[in-house]
Design a protein around this motif. Structure first.
Motif, PDB file in Angstrom:
ATOM      1  N   CYS A  41     112.928  50.596 103.557  1.00 16.04           N
ATOM      2  CA  CYS A  41     113.485  49.247 103.701  1.00 16.04           C
ATOM      3  C   CYS A  41     112.942  48.556 104.945  1.00 16.04           C
ATOM      4  O   CYS A  41     112.907  49.149 106.030  1.00 16.04           O
ATOM      5  CB  CYS A  41     115.007  49.309 103.787  1.00 16.04           C
ATOM      6  N   GLU A  42     112.526  47.305 104.758  1.00 21.21           N
ATOM      7  CA  GLU A  42     112.109  46.470 105.881  1.00 21.21           C
ATOM      8  C   GLU A  42     112.719  45.092 105.716  1.00 21.21           C
ATOM      9  O   GLU A  42     113.051  44.670 104.604  1.00 21.21           O
ATOM     10  CB  GLU A  42     110.587  46.379 105.977  1.00 21.21           C
ATOM     11  N   ALA A  43     112.891  44.399 106.826  1.00 17.91           N
ATOM     12  CA  ALA A  43     113.502  43.071 106.815  1.00 17.91           C
ATOM     13  C   ALA A  43     112.575  42.067 107.496  1.00 17.91           C
ATOM     14  O   ALA A  43     112.015  42.352 108.561  1.00 17.91           O
ATOM     15  CB  ALA A  43     114.860  43.103 107.518  1.00 17.91           C
ATOM     16  N   ILE A  44     112.439  40.903 106.869  1.00 21.01           N
ATOM     17  CA  ILE A  44     111.624  39.829 107.420  1.00 21.01           C
ATOM     18  C   ILE A  44     112.544  38.711 107.890  1.00 21.01           C
ATOM     19  O   ILE A  44     113.301  38.157 107.076  1.00 21.01           O
ATOM     20  CB  ILE A  44     110.670  39.253 106.355  1.00 21.01           C
ATOM     21  N   PRO A  45     112.544  38.363 109.174  1.00 15.45           N
ATOM     22  CA  PRO A  45     113.318  37.186 109.598  1.00 15.45           C
ATOM     23  C   PRO A  45     112.846  35.960 108.819  1.00 15.45           C
ATOM     24  O   PRO A  45     111.643  35.723 108.683  1.00 15.45           O
ATOM     25  CB  PRO A  45     112.988  37.068 111.090  1.00 15.45           C
ATOM     26  N   TRP A  46     113.800  35.183 108.288  1.00 15.99           N
ATOM     27  CA  TRP A  46     113.448  34.066 107.403  1.00 15.99           C
ATOM     28  C   TRP A  46     114.328  32.857 107.727  1.00 15.99           C
ATOM     29  O   TRP A  46     115.097  32.365 106.902  1.00 15.99           O
ATOM     30  CB  TRP A  46     113.655  34.506 105.951  1.00 15.99           C
ATOM     31  N   PRO A  47     114.225  32.357 108.963  1.00 13.72           N
ATOM     32  CA  PRO A  47     115.129  31.269 109.384  1.00 13.72           C
ATOM     33  C   PRO A  47     114.914  29.971 108.621  1.00 13.72           C
ATOM     34  O   PRO A  47     115.847  29.195 108.433  1.00 13.72           O
ATOM     35  CB  PRO A  47     114.808  31.102 110.874  1.00 13.72           C
ATOM     36  N   VAL A  48     113.674  29.713 108.194  1.00 16.18           N
ATOM     37  CA  VAL A  48     113.364  28.516 107.400  1.00 16.18           C
ATOM     38  C   VAL A  48     112.387  28.905 106.298  1.00 16.18           C
ATOM     39  O   VAL A  48     111.673  29.908 106.400  1.00 16.18           O
ATOM     40  CB  VAL A  48     112.747  27.392 108.267  1.00 16.18           C
ATOM     41  N   GLU A  49     112.357  28.122 105.247  1.00 13.17           N
ATOM     42  CA  GLU A  49     111.405  28.368 104.164  1.00 13.17           C
ATOM     43  C   GLU A  49     110.010  27.920 104.601  1.00 13.17           C
ATOM     44  O   GLU A  49     109.842  26.806 105.113  1.00 13.17           O
ATOM     45  CB  GLU A  49     111.817  27.608 102.901  1.00 13.17           C
ATOM     46  N   PRO A  50     108.999  28.773 104.414  1.00 11.42           N
ATOM     47  CA  PRO A  50     107.624  28.387 104.764  1.00 11.42           C
ATOM     48  C   PRO A  50     107.118  27.251 103.874  1.00 11.42           C
ATOM     49  O   PRO A  50     107.701  26.943 102.838  1.00 11.42           O
ATOM     50  CB  PRO A  50     106.827  29.679 104.503  1.00 11.42           C
ATOM     51  N   GLU A  51     106.032  26.647 104.286  1.00  9.50           N
ATOM     52  CA  GLU A  51     105.413  25.597 103.492  1.00  9.50           C
ATOM     53  C   GLU A  51     104.945  26.155 102.147  1.00  9.50           C
ATOM     54  O   GLU A  51     104.519  27.307 102.073  1.00  9.50           O
ATOM     55  CB  GLU A  51     104.222  24.996 104.245  1.00  9.50           C
ATOM     56  N   PRO A  52     105.019  25.368 101.087  1.00  7.31           N
ATOM     57  CA  PRO A  52     104.641  25.849  99.750  1.00  7.31           C
ATOM     58  C   PRO A  52     103.219  26.384  99.666  1.00  7.31           C
ATOM     59  O   PRO A  52     102.932  27.274  98.865  1.00  7.31           O
ATOM     60  CB  PRO A  52     104.821  24.605  98.866  1.00  7.31           C
ATOM     61  N   GLU A  53     102.316  25.834 100.468  1.00  5.66           N
ATOM     62  CA  GLU A  53     100.923  26.260 100.407  1.00  5.66           C
ATOM     63  C   GLU A  53     100.663  27.579 101.142  1.00  5.66           C
ATOM     64  O   GLU A  53      99.540  28.090 101.136  1.00  5.66           O
ATOM     65  CB  GLU A  53      99.996  25.173 100.956  1.00  5.66           C
ATOM     66  N   ASN A  54     101.701  28.150 101.768  1.00  6.67           N
ATOM     67  CA  ASN A  54     101.553  29.436 102.466  1.00  6.67           C
ATOM     68  C   ASN A  54     101.601  30.555 101.428  1.00  6.67           C
ATOM     69  O   ASN A  54     102.665  31.066 101.085  1.00  6.67           O
ATOM     70  CB  ASN A  54     102.667  29.596 103.504  1.00  6.67           C
ATOM     71  N   ALA A  55     100.433  30.947 100.932  1.00  5.72           N
ATOM     72  CA  ALA A  55     100.350  31.905  99.822  1.00  5.72           C
ATOM     73  C   ALA A  55     100.876  33.281 100.206  1.00  5.72           C
ATOM     74  O   ALA A  55     101.521  33.962  99.403  1.00  5.72           O
ATOM     75  CB  ALA A  55      98.906  32.007  99.338  1.00  5.72           C
TER      76      ALA A  55
END
Length: 255
Positions: A41-55
């Motif tokens: 298990c790993e966790a990614i901090p995700w305070p905001v949604e990235p831009e749609p073009e961030n593949a």
């Protein structure tokens, strides 16, 4: 490398000392054969949604599930792995696979890479030098074998579609600790029968995602715990997390 040659030499080197990523059905089959399964298990901090073009962010998002650590939104990635020291329990003395027709997807794909952001590099594989001198395998960065390409697409889709089910398994088993992504993994080793029952339940009765589920970060680096706390997350040392069914695999020295 854009152009690569490869043909398996049946050396068996790629069938030793592994944590082998599995789909849920593959994990059920592995446990049914008496094998051991761990959850990484790993966790990614995700305070905001990235831009749609961030593949790359979109790739990670599709293979993870929303949760929280304290007040910090995070995304949790859970990997089911068949774990064994030494030879794979399905490897015969002649270095052939005893479950070849039923072998996991990842075995069928090897040595190709499943992650599109990871380049195939022979030095990162267990195959001997002569394996890379035989038949056309990759040309211009594209796999020659259409079947392998199809299996990679299947693996990616399975990893994406099962993300919420893997979270459901964790919820079922009371698993709620993860490492900071790219810093390590928290390795959970639940009782095999309890895990098998949880796998069967989630497969037969999928539940809705629980984005408010609380997870705790685990790290062997004090500065990581302090930084996470400063943004509202909950974390503690790997030493306090370790027990008979939970351990920490760090990519960096403790500090």
């Amino acid at each position: 490398m854009d152009d690569l040659d490869f043909a398996c030499t049946t050396c068996g080197q790629c069938c030793h000392d592994l944590r082998l990523p599995l789909t849920i059905v593959e994990a059920i089959d592995w446990l049914g054969r008496g094998g051991q399964i761990e959850l990484l298990c790993e966790a990614i901090p995700w305070p905001v949604e990235p831009e749609p073009e961030n593949a790359q962010a979109a790739y990670k998002r599709a293979r993870s599930s929303a949760a929280a650590s304290g007040t910090l939104p995070v995304r949790i990635t859970v990997i089911l792995t068949a774990t064994f020291a030494g030879a794979c329990p399905n490897l015969r003395a002649d270095m052939l696979c005893s479950i070849y027709e039923d072998r996991p997807l990842v075995c069928r794909i090897y040595p190709a890479e499943i992650n599109p952001f990871v380049s195939l590099a022979p030095e990162n594989k267990g195959c001997p030098p002569q394996a890379w001198q035989t038949a056309p395998f990759q040309r211009g960065g594209i796999l020659v074998d259409a079947t392998t390409h199809q299996l990679i697409q299947q693996s990616r889709l399975m990893n994406q579609s099962e993300a919420s089910l893997r979270m459901q398994i964790c919820d079922d088993l009371g698993i709620d600790q993860a490492a900071l992504a790219n810093e390590g993994f928290v390795i959970h080793s639940p009782d095999s029968q309890a895990l098998l029952a949880a796998l069967e339940r989630c497969r037969l009765s999928p539940a809705a995602d629980n984005e408010s589920a609380q997870w705790t970060f685990v790290s062997n680096r004090s500065e990581t715990i302090e930084t996470l706390a400063s943004v509202g997350a909950v974390g503690h040392s790997d030493r306090s997390a370790a027990n008979d069914t939970c351990g920490y695999l760090g990519f960096f020295p403790a500090s």
